[in-house]
Motif scaffolding. Structure first.
Motif, PDB file in Angstrom:
ATOM      1  N   GLU A 155       0.847  -1.187   0.000  1.00  0.00           N
ATOM      2  CA  GLU A 155       0.000   0.000   0.000  1.00  0.00           C
ATOM      3  C   GLU A 155       0.885   1.240   0.000  1.00  0.00           C
ATOM      4  O   GLU A 155       2.113   1.143  -0.002  1.00  0.00           O
ATOM      5  CB  GLU A 155      -0.912   0.002   1.230  1.00  0.00           C
ATOM      6  CG  GLU A 155      -0.145   0.026   2.549  1.00  0.00           C
ATOM      7  CD  GLU A 155      -1.070  -0.108   3.761  1.00  0.00           C
ATOM      8  OE1 GLU A 155      -1.085   0.831   4.582  1.00  0.00           O
ATOM      9  OE2 GLU A 155      -1.762  -1.142   3.882  1.00  0.00           O
ATOM     10  N   VAL A 156       0.261   2.412  -0.021  1.00  0.00           N
ATOM     11  CA  VAL A 156       1.017   3.656   0.075  1.00  0.00           C
ATOM     12  C   VAL A 156       1.590   3.760   1.485  1.00  0.00           C
ATOM     13  O   VAL A 156       0.844   3.761   2.468  1.00  0.00           O
ATOM     14  CB  VAL A 156       0.124   4.878  -0.222  1.00  0.00           C
ATOM     15  CG1 VAL A 156       0.899   6.179   0.018  1.00  0.00           C
ATOM     16  CG2 VAL A 156      -0.383   4.829  -1.656  1.00  0.00           C
ATOM     17  N   GLY A 157       2.927   3.820   1.577  1.00  0.00           N
ATOM     18  CA  GLY A 157       3.563   3.873   2.890  1.00  0.00           C
ATOM     19  C   GLY A 157       3.913   5.274   3.330  1.00  0.00           C
ATOM     20  O   GLY A 157       3.904   5.596   4.519  1.00  0.00           O
ATOM     21  N   ASP A 158       4.232   6.138   2.375  1.00  0.00           N
ATOM     22  CA  ASP A 158       4.648   7.498   2.692  1.00  0.00           C
ATOM     23  C   ASP A 158       4.586   8.305   1.401  1.00  0.00           C
ATOM     24  O   ASP A 158       4.719   7.746   0.299  1.00  0.00           O
ATOM     25  CB  ASP A 158       6.076   7.494   3.247  1.00  0.00           C
ATOM     26  CG  ASP A 158       6.422   8.748   4.035  1.00  0.00           C
ATOM     27  OD1 ASP A 158       5.604   9.684   4.036  1.00  0.00           O
ATOM     28  OD2 ASP A 158       7.513   8.786   4.627  1.00  0.00           O
ATOM     29  N   ILE A 159       4.362   9.606   1.517  1.00  0.00           N
ATOM     30  CA  ILE A 159       4.343  10.503   0.359  1.00  0.00           C
ATOM     31  C   ILE A 159       5.189  11.720   0.689  1.00  0.00           C
ATOM     32  O   ILE A 159       5.038  12.318   1.747  1.00  0.00           O
ATOM     33  CB  ILE A 159       2.908  10.939  -0.010  1.00  0.00           C
ATOM     34  CG1 ILE A 159       2.030   9.726  -0.322  1.00  0.00           C
ATOM     35  CG2 ILE A 159       2.932  11.895  -1.202  1.00  0.00           C
ATOM     36  CD1 ILE A 159       0.573  10.064  -0.580  1.00  0.00           C
ATOM     37  N   LEU A 160       6.084  12.064  -0.218  1.00  0.00           N
ATOM     38  CA  LEU A 160       6.987  13.182   0.020  1.00  0.00           C
ATOM     39  C   LEU A 160       6.864  14.198  -1.114  1.00  0.00           C
ATOM     40  O   LEU A 160       7.008  13.858  -2.285  1.00  0.00           O
ATOM     41  CB  LEU A 160       8.422  12.668   0.098  1.00  0.00           C
ATOM     42  CG  LEU A 160       9.500  13.654   0.530  1.00  0.00           C
ATOM     43  CD1 LEU A 160       9.254  14.150   1.946  1.00  0.00           C
ATOM     44  CD2 LEU A 160      10.870  12.991   0.440  1.00  0.00           C
ATOM     45  N   THR A 161       6.593  15.452  -0.768  1.00  0.00           N
ATOM     46  CA  THR A 161       6.557  16.526  -1.750  1.00  0.00           C
ATOM     47  C   THR A 161       7.976  17.044  -1.974  1.00  0.00           C
ATOM     48  O   THR A 161       8.693  17.322  -1.020  1.00  0.00           O
ATOM     49  CB  THR A 161       5.653  17.679  -1.268  1.00  0.00           C
ATOM     50  OG1 THR A 161       4.311  17.191  -1.150  1.00  0.00           O
ATOM     51  CG2 THR A 161       5.677  18.843  -2.242  1.00  0.00           C
ATOM     52  N   ILE A 162       8.366  17.162  -3.247  1.00  0.00           N
ATOM     53  CA  ILE A 162       9.703  17.643  -3.595  1.00  0.00           C
ATOM     54  C   ILE A 162       9.641  19.165  -3.755  1.00  0.00           C
ATOM     55  O   ILE A 162       8.871  19.672  -4.575  1.00  0.00           O
ATOM     56  CB  ILE A 162      10.214  16.987  -4.893  1.00  0.00           C
ATOM     57  CG1 ILE A 162      10.192  15.456  -4.747  1.00  0.00           C
ATOM     58  CG2 ILE A 162      11.613  17.480  -5.211  1.00  0.00           C
ATOM     59  CD1 ILE A 162      11.037  14.914  -3.615  1.00  0.00           C
ATOM     60  N   PRO A 163      10.451  19.917  -2.991  1.00  0.00           N
ATOM     61  CA  PRO A 163      10.283  21.370  -2.921  1.00  0.00           C
ATOM     62  C   PRO A 163      10.999  22.182  -3.996  1.00  0.00           C
ATOM     63  O   PRO A 163      10.842  23.401  -4.045  1.00  0.00           O
ATOM     64  CB  PRO A 163      10.866  21.696  -1.540  1.00  0.00           C
ATOM     65  CG  PRO A 163      11.956  20.686  -1.357  1.00  0.00           C
ATOM     66  CD  PRO A 163      11.456  19.433  -2.021  1.00  0.00           C
ATOM     67  N   PHE A 164      11.781  21.556  -4.850  1.00  0.00           N
ATOM     68  CA  PHE A 164      12.595  22.319  -5.797  1.00  0.00           C
ATOM     69  C   PHE A 164      11.739  22.935  -6.905  1.00  0.00           C
ATOM     70  O   PHE A 164      10.895  22.261  -7.497  1.00  0.00           O
ATOM     71  CB  PHE A 164      13.678  21.427  -6.409  1.00  0.00           C
ATOM     72  CG  PHE A 164      14.542  20.762  -5.381  1.00  0.00           C
ATOM     73  CD1 PHE A 164      15.235  21.516  -4.445  1.00  0.00           C
ATOM     74  CD2 PHE A 164      14.643  19.377  -5.325  1.00  0.00           C
ATOM     75  CE1 PHE A 164      16.030  20.907  -3.488  1.00  0.00           C
ATOM     76  CE2 PHE A 164      15.434  18.755  -4.369  1.00  0.00           C
ATOM     77  CZ  PHE A 164      16.126  19.529  -3.442  1.00  0.00           C
ATOM     78  N   ALA A 165      12.001  24.211  -7.190  1.00  0.00           N
ATOM     79  CA  ALA A 165      11.250  24.919  -8.221  1.00  0.00           C
ATOM     80  C   ALA A 165      11.594  24.376  -9.607  1.00  0.00           C
ATOM     81  O   ALA A 165      12.652  23.775  -9.810  1.00  0.00           O
ATOM     82  CB  ALA A 165      11.557  26.411  -8.150  1.00  0.00           C
TER      83      ALA A 165
END
Length: 290
Positions: A220-230
């Motif tokens: 299943e989905v274990g973790d979600i990370l937003t990438i901050p680079f423009a």
């Protein structure tokens, strides 16, 4: 980006029958994709990443759950999703141009022959094959064949782009070159994209969000990370950013230490036991504030 999701995956599950009962590969996979968003899916081999992508492509039937694309529920393959596999699967008796035209002719049969030809030529030129589009697959390198696969997918002008480890068989230099080609095309077309990869650095450089899958079975989905680079991104600048190592360590820590933890099982623990049960599971928003 539009507020309405282009793709909604709600509790998608896939199970295969066995003599001992159903073998559940993916369970309750839930995720929304914003318009123009680039999401990569990472996890250990065999966890079901490609199964999720195959269900989204309509190439594998989901056992349970629902998939809504552009406001309509769907479970079948269609030209509204362009797919690029690790091996581009080109027809060897057709040139690169003819391989791209095969799909273009089927999808845009109402367009004139000249319009269809120009569409195929445009995307083959954009991926760097302007002088090689009339060569046969046997006369092309692995990287060039993959460029044909990318051109073929974009030429269909789909609603979504699905990439199943498209650079996994390439050397490091060719991989980086094709990542840049892919990003340039993605910026022009703003296609909502799902990419499966084993490469953490590739996921960071390409993604808006990285979705980490738990180990199978019942992944299943274990973790979600937003990438901050423009965007647009310059590789050297991304790698020199102090947040890069922090993001990379977060992803590697998940893969090495937390991929066995299923959030759904933590949620099922009694409230008084939650702190202990979830103590090794960092929140998915951990790096979003940077």
């Amino acid at each position: 980006m539009s507020t309405a999701p282009v793709l909604e995956l709600f509790k998608l599950s896939k199970a295969y029958p066995t003599p001992k009962g159903p073998a559940v590969i993916v369970k309750d996979f839930t995720l929304n994709f914003a318009a123009g968003e680039f999401i990569t899916l990472i996890g250990h081999s065999g966890c079901g990443k490609s199964t999720v992508l195959s269900m989204v492509a309509g190439l594998t039937d989901a056992t349970d759950g629902a998939m809504i694309l552009a406001g309509k529920e769907t479970n079948e393959a269609g030209p509204d999703r362009g797919v690029v596999f690790q091996s581009p699967c080109l027809l060897p008796w057709m040139t690169a141009f003819e391989n791209v035209m095969l799909g273009v002719n089927q999808v845009y049969y109402t367009a004139s022959k000249q319009e269809r030809r120009e569409l195929a030529e445009y995307y083959l030129s954009v991926v760097g094959l302007g002088n090689a589009m009339h060569k046969y697959p046997a006369d092309l390198s692995q990287g060039m064949r993959q460029r044909v696969g990318i051109a073929r997918a974009f030429a269909l002008q789909p609603k979504m782009l699905l990439l199943d480890e498209p650079f996994g068989m390439l050397d490091s230099l060719t991989k980086m070159e094709l990542q840049e080609v892919l990003l340039a095309l993605w910026r022009r077309n703003k296609l909502t994209t799902l990419m499966v990869t084993h490469d953490v650095d590739e996921a960071i450089f390409l993604s808006d969000r990285v979705v980490m899958m738990t180990d199978g079975p019942e992944a299943e989905v274990g973790d979600i990370l937003t990438i901050p680079f423009a965007r647009p991104r310059v590789r050297a600048e991304v790698m020199a950013d102090p947040r890069y190592l922090e993001i990379r360590n977060h992803l590697l820590t998940f893969l090495n230490e937390r991929s066995h933890i299923r959030p759904s099982r933590i949620a099922a623990v009694k409230p008084g036991e939650m702190a202990t049960a979830g103590s090794t599971h960092a929140p998915h928003s951990a790096l979003q504030a940077h």
